[in-house]
Design an enzyme around this catalytic site. Structure first.
Site, PDB file in Angstrom:
ATOM      1  N   GLY A  51      11.559 -10.452  -8.099  1.00 29.48           N
ATOM      2  CA  GLY A  51      12.920 -10.156  -7.635  1.00 29.48           C
ATOM      3  C   GLY A  51      13.785  -9.964  -8.864  1.00 29.48           C
ATOM      4  O   GLY A  51      13.373 -10.321  -9.961  1.00 29.48           O
ATOM      5  N   CYS A  78       6.115 -13.395 -11.018  1.00 29.23           N
ATOM      6  CA  CYS A  78       7.377 -13.165 -11.720  1.00 29.23           C
ATOM      7  C   CYS A  78       8.472 -14.111 -11.199  1.00 29.23           C
ATOM      8  O   CYS A  78       8.399 -15.306 -11.403  1.00 29.23           O
ATOM      9  CB  CYS A  78       7.756 -11.693 -11.610  1.00 29.23           C
ATOM     10  SG  CYS A  78       9.031 -11.218 -12.783  1.00 29.23           S
ATOM     11  N   TYR A  79       9.461 -13.579 -10.456  1.00 28.68           N
ATOM     12  CA  TYR A  79      10.507 -14.453  -9.907  1.00 28.68           C
ATOM     13  C   TYR A  79       9.878 -15.570  -9.077  1.00 28.68           C
ATOM     14  O   TYR A  79      10.327 -16.721  -9.114  1.00 28.68           O
ATOM     15  CB  TYR A  79      11.459 -13.624  -9.040  1.00 28.68           C
ATOM     16  CG  TYR A  79      12.657 -14.387  -8.498  1.00 28.68           C
ATOM     17  CD1 TYR A  79      13.750 -14.653  -9.302  1.00 28.68           C
ATOM     18  CD2 TYR A  79      12.674 -14.835  -7.176  1.00 28.68           C
ATOM     19  CE1 TYR A  79      14.847 -15.347  -8.814  1.00 28.68           C
ATOM     20  CE2 TYR A  79      13.771 -15.528  -6.672  1.00 28.68           C
ATOM     21  CZ  TYR A  79      14.858 -15.786  -7.496  1.00 28.68           C
ATOM     22  OH  TYR A  79      15.940 -16.468  -7.014  1.00 28.68           O
ATOM     23  N   HIS A 170       2.752  -8.608 -13.372  1.00 29.97           N
ATOM     24  CA  HIS A 170       2.585  -8.035 -12.032  1.00 29.97           C
ATOM     25  C   HIS A 170       1.148  -7.556 -11.799  1.00 29.97           C
ATOM     26  O   HIS A 170       0.814  -6.440 -12.155  1.00 29.97           O
ATOM     27  CB  HIS A 170       3.561  -6.871 -11.841  1.00 29.97           C
ATOM     28  CG  HIS A 170       4.981  -7.328 -11.753  1.00 29.97           C
ATOM     29  ND1 HIS A 170       5.558  -7.697 -10.572  1.00 29.97           N
ATOM     30  CD2 HIS A 170       5.908  -7.531 -12.719  1.00 29.97           C
ATOM     31  CE1 HIS A 170       6.803  -8.102 -10.795  1.00 29.97           C
ATOM     32  NE2 HIS A 170       7.042  -8.010 -12.096  1.00 29.97           N
ATOM     33  N   GLU A 172      -0.107  -6.592  -9.135  1.00 30.58           N
ATOM     34  CA  GLU A 172      -0.175  -5.600  -8.060  1.00 30.58           C
ATOM     35  C   GLU A 172      -0.032  -4.169  -8.549  1.00 30.58           C
ATOM     36  O   GLU A 172      -0.344  -3.235  -7.823  1.00 30.58           O
ATOM     37  CB  GLU A 172       0.891  -5.909  -6.995  1.00 30.58           C
ATOM     38  CG  GLU A 172       2.352  -5.724  -7.423  1.00 30.58           C
ATOM     39  CD  GLU A 172       2.958  -6.937  -8.138  1.00 30.58           C
ATOM     40  OE1 GLU A 172       2.177  -7.728  -8.713  1.00 30.58           O
ATOM     41  OE2 GLU A 172       4.199  -7.077  -8.130  1.00 30.58           O
ATOM     42  N   SER A 224       2.852  16.348  16.640  1.00 27.95           N
ATOM     43  CA  SER A 224       3.367  17.382  15.744  1.00 27.95           C
ATOM     44  C   SER A 224       2.260  18.047  14.937  1.00 27.95           C
ATOM     45  O   SER A 224       2.481  19.059  14.300  1.00 27.95           O
ATOM     46  CB  SER A 224       4.388  16.768  14.784  1.00 27.95           C
ATOM     47  OG  SER A 224       3.720  15.938  13.846  1.00 27.95           O
ATOM     48  N   GLY A 225       1.081  17.445  14.927  1.00 27.97           N
ATOM     49  CA  GLY A 225       0.020  17.968  14.070  1.00 27.97           C
ATOM     50  C   GLY A 225       0.016  17.282  12.716  1.00 27.97           C
ATOM     51  O   GLY A 225      -0.889  17.471  11.916  1.00 27.97           O
ATOM     52  N   GLY A 226       1.036  16.460  12.432  1.00 25.12           N
ATOM     53  CA  GLY A 226       1.057  15.666  11.209  1.00 25.12           C
ATOM     54  C   GLY A 226       0.089  14.495  11.340  1.00 25.12           C
ATOM     55  O   GLY A 226      -0.444  14.234  12.416  1.00 25.12           O
ATOM     56  N   VAL A 227      -0.122  13.793  10.219  1.00 27.97           N
ATOM     57  CA  VAL A 227      -1.144  12.749  10.190  1.00 27.97           C
ATOM     58  C   VAL A 227      -0.843  11.622  11.195  1.00 27.97           C
ATOM     59  O   VAL A 227      -1.698  11.256  12.001  1.00 27.97           O
ATOM     60  CB  VAL A 227      -1.254  12.138   8.772  1.00 27.97           C
ATOM     61  CG1 VAL A 227      -2.320  11.056   8.736  1.00 27.97           C
ATOM     62  CG2 VAL A 227      -1.560  13.218   7.757  1.00 27.97           C
ATOM     63  N   ASP A 228       0.381  11.092  11.164  1.00 30.80           N
ATOM     64  CA  ASP A 228       0.660   9.895  11.951  1.00 30.80           C
ATOM     65  C   ASP A 228       0.553  10.147  13.457  1.00 30.80           C
ATOM     66  O   ASP A 228      -0.119   9.411  14.171  1.00 30.80           O
ATOM     67  CB  ASP A 228       2.044   9.324  11.611  1.00 30.80           C
ATOM     68  CG  ASP A 228       2.164   8.985  10.130  1.00 30.80           C
ATOM     69  OD1 ASP A 228       1.117   8.787   9.483  1.00 30.80           O
ATOM     70  OD2 ASP A 228       3.296   8.931   9.618  1.00 30.80           O
ATOM     71  N   SER A 229       1.210  11.218  13.940  1.00 27.93           N
ATOM     72  CA  SER A 229       1.160  11.440  15.386  1.00 27.93           C
ATOM     73  C   SER A 229      -0.252  11.834  15.816  1.00 27.93           C
ATOM     74  O   SER A 229      -0.685  11.514  16.924  1.00 27.93           O
ATOM     75  CB  SER A 229       2.195  12.477  15.835  1.00 27.93           C
ATOM     76  OG  SER A 229       1.877  13.759  15.367  1.00 27.93           O
ATOM     77  N   SER A 230      -1.006  12.488  14.935  1.00 29.34           N
ATOM     78  CA  SER A 230      -2.385  12.853  15.279  1.00 29.34           C
ATOM     79  C   SER A 230      -3.247  11.610  15.451  1.00 29.34           C
ATOM     80  O   SER A 230      -4.054  11.519  16.371  1.00 29.34           O
ATOM     81  CB  SER A 230      -3.002  13.727  14.178  1.00 29.34           C
ATOM     82  OG  SER A 230      -2.318  14.942  14.100  1.00 29.34           O
ATOM     83  N   LYS A 370      -0.095   4.094   4.885  1.00 29.63           N
ATOM     84  CA  LYS A 370      -0.575   5.473   5.052  1.00 29.63           C
ATOM     85  C   LYS A 370      -2.076   5.608   4.766  1.00 29.63           C
ATOM     86  O   LYS A 370      -2.792   6.288   5.495  1.00 29.63           O
ATOM     87  CB  LYS A 370       0.207   6.388   4.105  1.00 29.63           C
ATOM     88  CG  LYS A 370       0.070   7.852   4.422  1.00 29.63           C
ATOM     89  CD  LYS A 370       1.011   8.222   5.533  1.00 29.63           C
ATOM     90  CE  LYS A 370       0.984   9.687   5.837  1.00 29.63           C
ATOM     91  NZ  LYS A 370       1.996  10.024   6.848  1.00 29.63           N
TER      92      LYS A 370
END
Ligand code: XMP
Length: 514
Positions: A51, A78-79, A170, A172, A224-230, A370
């Site tokens: 943070g 860290c924080y 860090h 990560e 829509s043909g996009g990744v998420d809605s597909s 994603k």
């Protein structure tokens, strides 16, 4: 499962992704998470993020008592380390030199411990990413120093007996060598979590959950043909088959053959019920004479909602509206001061529905990043190209045709873009680029072809590399490839006689041209 408490670090989501990569489920919550919620979540371990504050600032975020009362292992980054340091009776002080960037840490001989197993050998050095002003100055009782750097003699600390760990750097971020190993050690070895979080495990679990939740009700999804809605479509189809109806609005601003491909993948190959609405004329009609980019966006958005509402209203007994909300959409909003997550993705494919429809929201990808959505998509049998497609804006070619949108322009642009994409796939560059597309410039320039003079339109090719789409750099495309693409476009498309390559980064440019 692991609980990540967010103290406002820009890297908190990365921590979650690293944990998920060890196949362990985790959630990010604000550091003030209520005691009841902490107990209900019942994590096997807790990670405190970094943070920007100093633990001594007035009003600085505090350790969460309910979390400390769980008695499970805690890793402070860290924080987070500074909070642990102070909580257990050590001291925290500002550093003389702020440390930012790469640093070499050295593991203390004899003190490597469970966290550093395979991360760095005792006495050996390893590169880590530092970003801090304060540091723990005096060790709390019961802790030992496990690693140090030149500027931070106390770069990591541990109390093996109580399973409390702190690292000033860090783990990560990718710049920390073996960072994923450190997270793995904490999650799998120290906390004892099993690697149960896998795509097929997720699908099985989610299919059951959706079936139980939805019962015999009907569900509507804007595809829509996009990744998420597909991926949502494929997942819901597996869970509830015929109870799912997808509405796919062809606004006339899609890529070449895109509508047919969506129908082929979902309706023909998978047997998903899809209503395709051919609305090209309606969209282009409303866009006629409009050249202001924001007005164009609004018209496209509103028209979409109108059409979606009309179609959704025809589906009897629909009780649920499915959406492709993913985890970053949820945590981004949860991180705001109000702490209220906005549930509706302000996304083009579902903008809002009439109040009286009273649809309940179904968001099966709400917990996924994603990269996890993509894995689930592949596991569900979606084509590789669909799952790894670059993002495509909701207004589609509407913002890639500069100024007024006309069918003639859209047809030329679609063909040029298809050639560009073909060549990017064939040369292997597609996967290295974050987003690539073609822009139509409604100006004519003079050229010469064969014996004749031409007077035709211009297209610009765009390709960028980016992690978050907030900043981006233009992609260093090989010149011979550019030349080949330009030749193909000019030779194959009557109406375009000039191709340019956009070498503007973001900032100062945006990724799209409008
Ligand atoms: P810019 O052009 O702002 O784009 O650098 C950043 C990312 O956002 C996408 N984008 C949009 N997506 N509706 C969308 O759904 C829009 O109106 C829109 N405008 C830009 C763009 O493609 C890029 O990935």
């Amino acid at each position: 499962k692991i609980l990540i408490l967010d103290y406002g670090s820009q890297y908190t989501q990365l921590i979650a992704r690293r944990v998920r990569e060890t196949q362990v489920y985790c959630e990010i919550h604000g550091h003030e998470m209520a005691a009841e919620a902490v107990r209900a979540f019942n994590p096997q371990g807790v990670i405190l993020s970094g943070g920007h504050q100093s633990v001594y600032d007035v009003g600085a975020a505090e350790l969460n008592d309910a979390v400390m009362a769980l008695g499970v292992p805690v890793l402070g980054i860290c924080y987070g380390m500074q909070l642990l340091g102070r909580h257990f009776g050590g001291t925290v002080a500002p550093s003389d030199k702020r440390e930012y960037g790469r640093a070499e840490i050295q593991a203390c001989a004899g003190q490597v411990g469970a966290l550093f197993e395979g991360f760095v050998e005792a006495g050996a050095k390893s590169t880590v990413w530092m970003s801090h002003g304060d540091h723990v100055e005096m060790l709390p009782k019961g802790f030992v120093t496990t690693a140090s750097t030149l500027n931070a003699p106390l770069a990591a600390m541990a109390n093996e007996a109580t399973h409390m760990y702190g690292v000033q750097f860090h783990p990560e971020v990718n710049h920390t060598d073996n960072g994923e190993r450190l997270i793995h050690n904490f999650v799998r070895t120290i906390c004892g979590c099993h690697g149960l979080w896998t795509s097929d495990g997720f699908i099985e679990y989610e299919v059951e959950r959706v079936r139980a939740l939805v019962g015999d009700d009907k569900v509507i999804l804007g595809l829509s043909g996009g990744v998420d809605s597909s991926v949502v479509a494929a997942l819901l189809h597996r869970a509830i088959g015929e109870q799912l109806t997808c509405v796919f609005v062809d606004n006339g601003l899609l890529r070449l053959n895109e509508g047919d491909q969506v129908m082929e993948t979902f309706a023909q190959n998978m047997g998903v019920k899809v209503i395709r609405v051919d609305a090209e004329a309606r969209f282009l009609g409303k866009l006629a004479g409009v050249s202001d980019p924001e007005k164009k966006r609004k018209i496209i958005g509103h028209t979409f909602i109108e059409i979606f509402d009309e179609e959704a209203g025809k589906i009897e007994n629909a009780k649920w509206l499915a959406q492709g909300t993913i985890y970053p959409d949820v945590v981004e909003s949860a991180g705001t001061k109000t702490g209220k997550a906005t549930n509706i993705k302000s996304h083009h494919n579902v903008g809002g529905l009439p109040e009286d429809m009273q649809l309940k929201l179904l968001e099966p990808l709400r917990e996924l990043f994603k990269d996890e959505v993509r894995k689930v998509g592949l596991e569900l049998g979606l084509p590789h190209r669909m799952v790894f497609r670059h993002p495509f804006p909701g207004p589609g070619l509407g913002v890639r045709i500069l100024g007024e949108v006309k069918k003639e322009y859209a047809d030329l642009l679609r063909r040029a873009d298809a050639i560009y994409m073909d060549e990017l796939y064939a040369s292997g560059h597609y996967e290295r680029i974050s987003q690539a597309f073609t822009v139509f410039l409604p100006v004519k320039s003079v050229g010469v072809m064969g014996d004749g003079r031409t007077y035709d339109y211009v297209v610009a090719l765009r390709a960028v590399e980016t992690k978050d789409f907030m900043t981006a750099t233009w992609y260093p495309m090989p010149h011979d490839l550019l030349s080949h693409i330009a030749n193909r476009i000019i030779n194959e498309i009557d109406g375009i006689n000039r191709v340019t390559y956009d070498i503007t980064s973001k900032p100062p440019g945006t990724i799209e041209w409008e």
